[in-house]
Design an enzyme around this catalytic site. Structure first.
Site, mmCIF file in Angstrom:
data_model
loop_
_atom_site.group_PDB
_atom_site.id
_atom_site.type_symbol
_atom_site.label_atom_id
_atom_site.label_comp_id
_atom_site.label_asym_id
_atom_site.label_seq_id
_atom_site.Cartn_x
_atom_site.Cartn_y
_atom_site.Cartn_z
ATOM 1 N N GLY A 73 -3.206 3.166 -7.797
ATOM 2 C CA GLY A 73 -2.715 1.819 -7.511
ATOM 3 C C GLY A 73 -3.813 0.767 -7.573
ATOM 4 C CB THR A 74 -7.274 0.730 -6.245
ATOM 5 O OG1 THR A 74 -6.833 1.085 -4.925
ATOM 6 C CG2 THR A 74 -8.422 -0.247 -6.149
ATOM 7 C CG ASN A 153 -0.204 -2.273 2.390
ATOM 8 O OD1 ASN A 153 0.046 -3.373 1.889
ATOM 9 N ND2 ASN A 153 -1.351 -2.014 2.982
ATOM 10 C CD GLN A 181 3.087 1.604 1.027
ATOM 11 O OE1 GLN A 181 3.982 2.227 1.601
ATOM 12 N NE2 GLN A 181 1.837 2.006 1.061
ATOM 13 C CB SER A 201 -0.327 4.785 -6.315
ATOM 14 O OG SER A 201 -1.173 5.820 -5.876
ATOM 15 N N GLY A 202 0.603 7.670 -7.791
ATOM 16 C CA GLY A 202 1.177 9.005 -7.619
ATOM 17 C C GLY A 202 1.246 9.471 -6.176
ATOM 18 C CG HIS A 203 -2.061 8.856 -3.177
ATOM 19 N ND1 HIS A 203 -2.252 8.588 -1.853
ATOM 20 C CD2 HIS A 203 -2.598 7.818 -3.838
ATOM 21 C CE1 HIS A 203 -2.902 7.442 -1.716
ATOM 22 N NE2 HIS A 203 -3.118 6.953 -2.918
ATOM 23 C CB THR A 239 -10.482 13.311 -21.700
ATOM 24 O OG1 THR A 239 -11.326 13.289 -22.848
ATOM 25 C CG2 THR A 239 -9.550 14.504 -21.775
ATOM 26 C CB CYS A 327 -7.699 -0.057 3.518
ATOM 27 S SG CYS A 327 -6.392 0.538 2.456
HETATM 28 C C1 LIG Z 1 -2.009 2.583 -1.388
HETATM 29 C C2 LIG Z 1 -1.808 1.233 -1.980
HETATM 30 C C3 LIG Z 1 -2.590 0.785 -3.066
HETATM 31 C C4 LIG Z 1 -3.726 1.604 -3.613
HETATM 32 O O1 LIG Z 1 -3.287 2.733 -4.307
HETATM 33 P P1 LIG Z 1 -4.323 3.946 -4.597
HETATM 34 O O2 LIG Z 1 -3.595 4.822 -5.527
HETATM 35 O O3 LIG Z 1 -4.591 4.581 -3.260
HETATM 36 O O4 LIG Z 1 -5.534 3.334 -5.203
HETATM 37 C C5 LIG Z 1 -2.317 -0.454 -3.606
HETATM 38 N N1 LIG Z 1 -1.327 -1.211 -3.112
HETATM 39 C C6 LIG Z 1 -0.550 -0.825 -2.086
HETATM 40 C C7 LIG Z 1 0.544 -1.710 -1.606
HETATM 41 C C8 LIG Z 1 -0.775 0.404 -1.477
HETATM 42 O O5 LIG Z 1 -0.006 0.780 -0.447
#
Ligand SMILES: *Cc1c(COP(=O)(O)O)cnc(C)c1O
Length: 383
Positions: A73-74, A153, A181, A201-203, A239, A327
Site C-alpha cells: 500500500g505504501t 484506517n 482498508q 495491499s495484500g496483507h 523480477t 504506525c
Molecule cells: C496499511 C495501510 C497502508 C500501507 O500499506 P502497506 O502494505 O502496509 O505498505 C496504506 N494506507 C492505509 C489506509 C493502510 O491502512
C-alpha cells in the site's frame, strides 16, 4: 490455564487464508521460474502472474492491463501521487487531499510541498466525513490530482468516493483513492467509484505482506516508478515476487466472492462489541460515523482512560488491539485523524481500535467485552 489469544487488530494486518497459503506453496518449491525466462519454468511463472493480474482486475471491475503489482500500500500511494504529479507538472502544481490520510499519502504530499507544490488538506466533520462540496471548492485551474482515501484506517469511516470521483471527472482532474482498508471488506468497483488510480495491499485482505497493487485507469499519465527491466510494462522494473503475487490474486478472488457473508458476520460481532461495552459502562463513545464505516472497525473512547493503558492491559490478557493507528503507536502523540474530527487531545488519547475479521467468534467478543469493562472500571478507580 492460559486463555487462548484473541486477535482484533485486522486493520494492522490479517492472517493468510488457507487457500492463499496453498496457492502460494508451489511457487517457493517447484515452480521457481523467472517470469521473464522463455523456458517452461518461466512460462509457468508468467502465467501465474498474469492469472493473479486477472483475478485482481476482476475483483475491482477493472481491466488486467490497468493493474500494476507493487510491494504494498505504501508504495502504491507513493507511486500514484508522485507519478501523476511528475507527469503533469507542466499543467499545474496543486494537489487536493484530506487531513485524515494514511502517512503514506500525507508524507508524500508534504515532500511535494517542500518542492514547491501547493497542497490543500481538507477537513472532516465530527463523524470523520469529508464534504464533497469542499472538494469542489478546492479545485483550481492548476489542480492536477485529488487524493481521498476510501476508508480511514483508524475509524473505518467510508468517504463519499463516488461523489468525489464525479466532481473530479467533471473538472478533468485525476482522482486517486487509498483503498487499502476497504478492499477485502466491502465491494470496491473502480467504475462505480469513478476513480482513476486506486491503491491496495495484500496483507490487509488476508493475503501476504510485501505485495500490493496500483490500479491505473487506461489513459492516465503516470511517471514510471522503477527503471531497469520490462516487468509491469517497464513501469515498475524488477523480477516479480511471484509467490506473493499469486497469493494476492487468490486473496482478491476470495474477497470478491465472500464479502456478503463476511459483512453480515463481522457487522453482527462489531455491533455486539459496541453495545456490550456501552451498556455496561458510562462515558464510552464510538468514534466516527455510526453506519458509514467498515463492518469490522470499532473505535471507542472511554472517558478518563488512556487508550494506551487499556491496550497494554488487554495485551496482558492475550488480546491484540490498537490505539490510534499501528504506525503511530509507541509514540504518545494523539491521532491526527481524531484531532481532525474535533476531539480534544485527551479524548483522542482515550481511543482504542478493535478491528475484527470473520475469523473472530461471538465467544471472543463476549470475553473482550468483559475484559474491557473490568479494565476500564479498574483504571477509572485508580485515577
Ligand atoms: C496499511 C495501510 C497502508 C500501507 O500499506 P502497506 O502494505 O502496509 O505498505 C496504506 N494506507 C492505509 C489506509 C493502510 O491502512
Amino acid at each position: 490455564m492460559p486463555q487462548p489469544r484473541i486477535y482484533m487488530d485486522n486493520a494492522a494486518t490479517t492472517a493468510l487464508r488457507p487457500e492463499v497459503v496453498q496457492a502460494m506453496l508451489p511457487y517457493w518449491t517447484e515452480r521457481i521460474g523467472n517470469p521473464s525466462a522463455i523456458h517452461r519454468f518461466g512460462r509457468e511463472a508468467r502465467r501465474a502472474v498474469e492469472d493473479a493480474r486477472r483475478q485482481t482486475a476482476a475483483a475491482l471491475n477493472a481491466d488486467a492491463r490497468e493493474i500494476f503489482f507493487t510491494s504494498g500500500g505504501t508504495e502504491s500511494d507513493n507511486w500514484a501521487i508522485r507519478g501523476v504529479c511528475e507527469a503533469l507538472q507542466d499543467k499545474g502544481r496543486h494537489v487536493v487531499t484530506t487531513q485524515i490520510e494514511h502517512p503514506a499519502v500525507l508524507q508524500t504530499c508534504a515532500e511535494l510541498e517542500r518542492c514547491g507544490w501547493r497542497i490543500t488538506r481538507l477537513p472532516v466533520n465530527g463523524d470523520c466525513l469529508v464534504d464533497p462540496s469542499d472538494v469542489q471548492k478546492a479545485i483550481r485551474d492548476d489542480t492536477v490530482l485529488i487524493s481521498v482515501m476510501t476508508a480511514n484506517n483508524e475509524t473505518g469511516v467510508l468517504q463519499p468516493i463516488a461523489d468525489i470521483g464525479r466532481i473530479a471527472r467533471d473538472a478533468g482532474v485525476c482522482f486517486h483513492t487509498d483503498a487499502v482498508q476497504a478492499v477485502g471488506e466491502i465491494p470496491v468497483d473502480v467504475e462505480a467509484l469513478n476513480v482513476d488510480l486506486l491503491s491496495l495491499s495484500g496483507h490487509k485482505l488476508h493475503g501476504p505482506k510485501g505485495v500490493g497493487a496500483l490500479y491505473v485507469r487506461k489513459g492516465v499519465r503516470l511517471r514510471n516508478l522503477i527503471l531497469g527491466g520490462e516487468q509491469e510494462h517497464g513501469r515498475r522494473a524488477g523480477t516479480e515476487n511471484v509467490p506473493a503475487i499469486v497469493g494476492l490474486g487468490v486473496a482478491m478472488e476470495c474477497a470478491a466472492r465472500d464479502w456478503p457473508i463476511h459483512n453480515r458476520q463481522v457487522s453482527a460481532l462489531s455491533r455486539r462489541l459496541v453495545q456490550g461495552v456501552q451498556s455496561a459502562l458510562p462515558g464510552v463513545r464510538l468514534n466516527g460515523h455510526a453506519t458509514l464505516r467498515l463492518p469490522g472497525n470499532v473505535n471507542l473512547s472511554a472517558e478518563g482512560v488512556q487508550g494506551e493503558a487499556l491496550l497494554m492491559r488487554l495485551d496482558l490478557e492475550g488480546v491484540a488491539a490498537s490505539s490510534g493507528s499501528a504506525c503511530a503507536s509507541g509514540s504518545p502523540e494523539p491521532s491526527h485523524v481524531l484531532l481532525a474530527m474535533g476531539l480534544t487531545p485527551d479524548e483522542a488519547r482515550a481511543s482504542l481500535r478493535l478491528s475484527l475479521s470473520d475469523e473472530n467468534t461471538l465467544e471472543e467478543v463476549e470475553r473482550v467485552v468483559a475484559l474491557i469493562v473490568s479494565i476500564v472500571q479498574d483504571l477509572r478507580r485508580a485515577r
